[in-house]
Motif scaffolding. Structure first.
Motif, PDB file in Angstrom:
ATOM      1  N   ILE A   4       0.838  -1.215   0.000  1.00  0.00           N
ATOM      2  CA  ILE A   4       0.000   0.000   0.000  1.00  0.00           C
ATOM      3  C   ILE A   4       0.871   1.263   0.000  1.00  0.00           C
ATOM      4  N   PHE A  75      -2.116  10.150   4.509  1.00  0.00           N
ATOM      5  CA  PHE A  75      -3.113  10.207   5.574  1.00  0.00           C
ATOM      6  C   PHE A  75      -4.518  10.270   4.983  1.00  0.00           C
ATOM      7  N   TYR A  82      -8.787   2.929   5.864  1.00  0.00           N
ATOM      8  CA  TYR A  82      -8.844   2.467   7.261  1.00  0.00           C
ATOM      9  C   TYR A  82      -9.763   3.377   8.063  1.00  0.00           C
ATOM     10  N   PHE A  85     -10.428   3.357  12.010  1.00  0.00           N
ATOM     11  CA  PHE A  85      -9.364   3.855  12.889  1.00  0.00           C
ATOM     12  C   PHE A  85      -9.465   5.370  13.049  1.00  0.00           C
ATOM     13  N   VAL A  86      -9.846   6.021  11.955  1.00  0.00           N
ATOM     14  CA  VAL A  86      -9.903   7.479  11.965  1.00  0.00           C
ATOM     15  C   VAL A  86     -11.183   7.948  12.662  1.00  0.00           C
ATOM     16  N   LEU A  96      -3.527  10.936  16.985  1.00  0.00           N
ATOM     17  CA  LEU A  96      -2.067  10.837  17.069  1.00  0.00           C
ATOM     18  C   LEU A  96      -1.643  10.099  18.335  1.00  0.00           C
ATOM     19  N   GLU A 115       6.496  -3.180   8.753  1.00  0.00           N
ATOM     20  CA  GLU A 115       7.681  -2.546   9.349  1.00  0.00           C
ATOM     21  C   GLU A 115       7.249  -1.197   9.890  1.00  0.00           C
TER      22      GLU A 115
END
Ligand code: HEM
Length: 179
Positions: A4, A75, A82, A85-86, A96, A115
């Motif tokens: 991604i 972002f 996603y 999550f936001v 944050l 990673e």
């Protein structure tokens, strides 16, 4: 590095400069993957370094500037890919603050080989957040852009001060103060 990260990077180049440039960049980069990325695949981090430095040379834009713009772009893409999550956060600081112990933990469940950087996050005051970034991949400029993208998404403004804690860029402190 997850696919991604590559697919969104190439999409950003296409959006900003046109598909022609993506094509030329892939052609001249001679990548082990052949430049064919799927969102859930995993690819060598070195390919991202090749692509970013190739684009930097071609467009005469410094690498840190490119990584920062890319973080901002990424972002926005996270808010689509996603969304839960936001949506769980009601402010930029709330989001944050949750990166280390919630968001990236969930990312790791989805992609065990992700990673990810390590963040130590503290909030000394309601309008003040500190994020200590640690990663061997030295992508603090990308993190900088992600923080800016996050603030923009929530319609907030803040002053971000970035301080290198080590010469190699593997440890960076972000001091974020809302006006
Ligand atoms: C919805 C929000 C977020 C999602 C879904 C998310 C997910 C991810 C994913 C999938 C990667 C790639 C891992 C890999 O390539 O193996 C990544 C890397 C990264 N993320 Fe996040 N992330 C989010 C928010 C943030 C925020 C707000 C920051 C910074 C404050 C951040 C900082 C980073 C950095 C710097 C990397 C690059 C890897 C490194 O530096 O070692 N992320 N994230």
């Amino acid at each position: 590095m997850k696919g991604i990260v590559f697919t969104e990077f190439l999409e950003m180049i296409e959006d900003k400069f046109g598909y022609e440039l993506v094509d030329q960049l892939l052609e001249e980069s001679d990548l082990p993957s052949g430049g064919i990325y799927t969102a859930i695949g995993t690819y060598d981090h070195a390919e991202m370094v090749t692509l970013v430095s190739g684009l930097s040379k071609r467009m005469d834009i410094p690498v840190p500037d490119l990584l920062r713009s890319y973080g901002q772009y990424m972002f926005t893409s996270f808010t689509r890919s996603y969304r839960p999550f936001v949506e769980r956060a009601d402010s930029a600081f709330a989001l944050l603050s949750s990166v280390q112990h919630y968001i990236h933990v969930e990312v790791r469940k989805l992609y065990p080989d992700a990673e990810l950087p390590h963040f130590t996050i503290e909030q000394p005051a309601e309008n003040h957040l500190r994020m200590h970034y640690i990663s061997e991949r030295k992508l603090a400029d990308f993190a900088h852009g992600l923080i800016e993208g996050c603030l923009a998404t929530f319609g907030e403004t803040a002053t971000i001060t970035k301080t290198n804690l080590t010469d190699d860029g593997s440890q960076v402190l972000f001091d974020i103060r809302k006006e």
